[in-house]
Structures are given as C-alpha cells and as structure tokens.
Design an enzyme around this catalytic site. Structure first.
Site, PDB file in Angstrom:
ATOM      1  N   GLY A 135     -30.523 -31.249  -3.623  1.00 38.77           N
ATOM      2  CA  GLY A 135     -31.442 -30.589  -4.292  1.00 38.77           C
ATOM      3  C   GLY A 135     -32.956 -31.162  -4.252  1.00 38.77           C
ATOM      4  N   ASP A 193     -33.818 -33.702  -8.510  1.00 39.63           N
ATOM      5  CA  ASP A 193     -34.265 -32.583  -8.813  1.00 39.63           C
ATOM      6  C   ASP A 193     -34.501 -32.145 -10.178  1.00 39.63           C
ATOM      7  OD1 ASP A 193     -31.733 -32.272  -8.971  1.00 39.63           O
ATOM      8  OD2 ASP A 193     -31.475 -30.720  -7.408  1.00 39.63           O
ATOM      9  N   ASP A 196     -30.336 -31.651 -16.662  1.00 39.37           N
ATOM     10  CA  ASP A 196     -30.066 -30.726 -17.415  1.00 39.37           C
ATOM     11  C   ASP A 196     -29.067 -31.341 -18.713  1.00 39.37           C
ATOM     12  OD1 ASP A 196     -29.200 -28.401 -18.891  1.00 39.37           O
ATOM     13  OD2 ASP A 196     -28.055 -27.434 -17.267  1.00 39.37           O
ATOM     14  N   LYS A 224     -34.663 -29.885 -18.087  1.00 38.32           N
ATOM     15  CA  LYS A 224     -34.440 -28.707 -18.940  1.00 38.32           C
ATOM     16  C   LYS A 224     -34.119 -29.075 -20.284  1.00 38.32           C
ATOM     17  CE  LYS A 224     -31.927 -25.552 -16.493  1.00 38.32           C
ATOM     18  NZ  LYS A 224     -30.664 -24.896 -16.061  1.00 38.32           N
ATOM     19  N   PHE A 261     -31.531 -20.504 -15.564  1.00 34.87           N
ATOM     20  CA  PHE A 261     -31.291 -21.299 -14.174  1.00 34.87           C
ATOM     21  C   PHE A 261     -32.304 -21.061 -13.240  1.00 34.87           C
ATOM     22  CE2 PHE A 261     -28.876 -21.502 -10.384  1.00 34.87           C
ATOM     23  CZ  PHE A 261     -28.066 -22.636 -10.455  1.00 34.87           C
ATOM     24  N   VAL A 262     -32.744 -22.239 -12.691  1.00 37.49           N
ATOM     25  CA  VAL A 262     -33.989 -21.952 -11.670  1.00 37.49           C
ATOM     26  C   VAL A 262     -33.382 -22.266 -10.283  1.00 37.49           C
ATOM     27  CG1 VAL A 262     -35.745 -22.336 -13.271  1.00 37.49           C
ATOM     28  CG2 VAL A 262     -34.760 -24.245 -12.272  1.00 37.49           C
ATOM     29  N   ASP A 268     -30.395 -24.806  -5.812  1.00 38.85           N
ATOM     30  CA  ASP A 268     -29.723 -23.697  -5.281  1.00 38.85           C
ATOM     31  C   ASP A 268     -28.973 -23.068  -6.145  1.00 38.85           C
ATOM     32  OD1 ASP A 268     -27.918 -25.926  -5.673  1.00 38.85           O
ATOM     33  OD2 ASP A 268     -26.502 -24.776  -4.584  1.00 38.85           O
TER      34      ASP A 268
END
Ligand code: IMP
Length: 294
Positions: A135, A193, A196, A224, A261-262, A268
């Site tokens: 990512g 990337d 979370d 996040k 969720f991005v 991805d």
C-alpha cells in the site's frame, strides 16, 4: 465564499472530528521509537489563516485535540464530486461515497514532509527509506521524489506485511521475506500507508529494532482516528478500537482521517483501487463488488 452543504453520510464523521477539536474552525486547504532518534521535533506548522477563494471541498481542522499538531485532519463536504478534478476509471463508477484527499494535496503534503526530513536527518549519510508493501508504494514514490529534488541522500528498500482482509484488520500480521540488511547502523524511516489500530506497526517495529539501526521512525501517509494516550476519549470512540501505544512524530504524518474505509494512492479493498491517484471513501457499491477475485 461558497456555502457548502454537508452530506448526512458525513455528519457522523464531521461530528466525530468536531467532538475532538479545541477550535471548530474549518479551513479550506484546496490551494494551496522506539530506539534513539537523530531528529529534533522542529516545528513545520504553516500559517493557514486565510482561506483561498476557490471551490475547494477539503477542509482541515486546526488545533485538533489529541492529534499531532503538524499533521492534517480532514472532514469532507458533499461538493467534492462536483468540484474536484479527480480521475478514476469508468470501471469504478459509483463505487465511492466521496473524495477525501485530492492528489495535489497529497503531493504538497509530501513536499512538506520531505522538507522536514531534509532539515532533520544528516545529509552526509544515506537515510534508509523502507517502503512497507504494497500500500505505501505510491506515497513512497512521491516522498522519494521530493527528497531527490532536495538533494537528500537515501537508500531504497522494501518489505511486505499484510494484516487486513476486506475492510477490517485480521488481527494477525503476516510477514513476507527478510528485512533488508541496509538498516544496520543507519537511520531508518519506515514508510507506511495508513495506521489504524496499530497492530501492523506493533508487529513490525520490534523486528526492525533487532536489525540494530542507528534510529528508526515511522512516516505514514494517513493515521485513522488517532487519540493520544490518556486522552479523555480513550475508552470511547465512534468506531471501535483506537490507535494506541505507537509513538508517531507529528511531522511525519500526512493526514489524520476519520474512521472510514478509504482506498486509493496505494490503499486497496481486496487488491482493488490501489491505482487511484486520489484518496476516496469507499461506498456500498464498492464493498458489494468485493474487490478483485483473487
Ligand atoms: P493497523 O494494523 O490496524 O494499524 O492497519 C494498518 C494496515 O491496515 C495498513 O497497512 C493497511 O494495509 C490496512 N488498512 C487500515 N485501514 C485501511 C483503510 O481504510 N483502507 C485500506 N487499508 C487499510
């Protein structure tokens, strides 16, 4: 100044951010450890008090409580789709609920981060830029490009880990291959990337420490729902777990984002959407599609 209507879908995200802000000023930004550390936490805060007069649809909240002061926190308005110049393949039509971060903002934030790296790491030895696959690759590329422009010496290395299945953390982190030997005795930047729950980093960082680098730090495109340890909101969040026990340098975080969720810029959903230049919030249609059949 244009009046913007907030999409109810984003109301929850907006109120989440507003709940966690010291000041509720929304500012358009369209135009705009672990071991020892070699780097001072030099302030890179920019003055963004004047709002550009354009149709920008991305807003940044300043002075966000418990979020690193030199990163950016985002909340979206509904006007993004109409006003942005974002590009995506026809195949993805209807898959997103909204645009979160346009490419140009990602690129300009990478430039700021690269300037910070150049100002704080020594220029007489190469910095090991460790890209965490898959990512981080596009973010890594942007960052390395800006470092090259600044003439900062670095080494390129890659390592792959995986913890997510679909839109949630699997709870276990798979490591692929061996960590590069280049890290021994050098300053290392681990390029991620998104952070979370922090599960991936908690698994990865101790293995990096074992390679005996001079220092290591994490540089992440996104974080996040970040809360610092001991904040009053630590035990309740609007979306479950929160980031804890990971030391992040404010200057090395691209953007703080809400709990959504991005996808895009390398991120991805079951291997789909990594190819997007911009970062989008995945919509129901995209989730129903299930990603690529692997
Ligand atoms: P953590 O281990 O919970 O901190 O999650 C970090 C990893 O989960 C990242 O490296 C991503 O691969 C993945 N991830 C977390 N959130 C998202 C997201 O919103 N979109 C895509 N991937 C994500």
């Amino acid at each position: 100044m244009k009046i913007l209507l907030i999409n109810p879908v984003f109301f929850t995200l907006s109120s989440f951010l507003l709940k966690n802000t010291n000041t509720h000023t929304l500012i358009p930004m369209g135009n705009n450890n672990q071991k020892s550390s070699c780097c001072s936490n030099q302030s890179m805060e920019k003055s963004e008090s004047t709002a550009p007069e354009d149709d920008s649809s991305i807003y940044v909240t300043r002075n966000v409580k418990n979020t690193p002061s030199n990163s950016r926190s985002l909340v979206m308005s509904d006007s993004a789709k109409q006003t942005s110049s974002a590009i995506y393949p026809d195949l993805y039509e209807g898959h997103f609920s909204s645009l979160l971060i346009p490419y140009k903002d990602l690129d300009s934030r990478c430039k700021e981060i690269a300037e910070h790296i150049h100002a704080t790491y020594p220029s007489d030895e190469p910095l090991v830029m460790l890209c965490i696959l898959k990512g981080s690759a596009p973010f890594y590329n942007l960052l390395c490009n800006h470092l090259s422009i600044l003439g900062h010496p670095f080494m390129i290395d890659f390592y792959r880990v995986k913890s997510y299945e679909g839109t949630g953390s699997s709870g276990t982190v798979k490591h692929f291959g061996d960590l590069p030997k280049s890290m021994k005795g050098r300053h290392v930047l681990v390029i991620e990337d998104i952070v979370d729950t922090g599960t991936t980093l908690k698994s990865l960082l101790p293995t990096i420490a074992e390679k005996d680098p001079k220092s290591y730090k994490v540089c992440s495109m996104l974080v996040k729902r970040f809360h610092s340890e001991g904040s009053e909101d630590d035990d309740e969040d609007d979306g479950g777990e929160i980031t804890k026990q990971i030391e992040l340098d404010n200057n090395l975080i691209g953007f703080n984002i809400p709990n959504a969720f991005v996808v895009g810029c390398g991120l991805d959903y079951n291997e789909m959407y990594r190819d997007l230049r911009d970062i989008w919030i995945l919509g129901e249609e995209g989730i129903k599609g299930g990603g690529y059949d692997l």
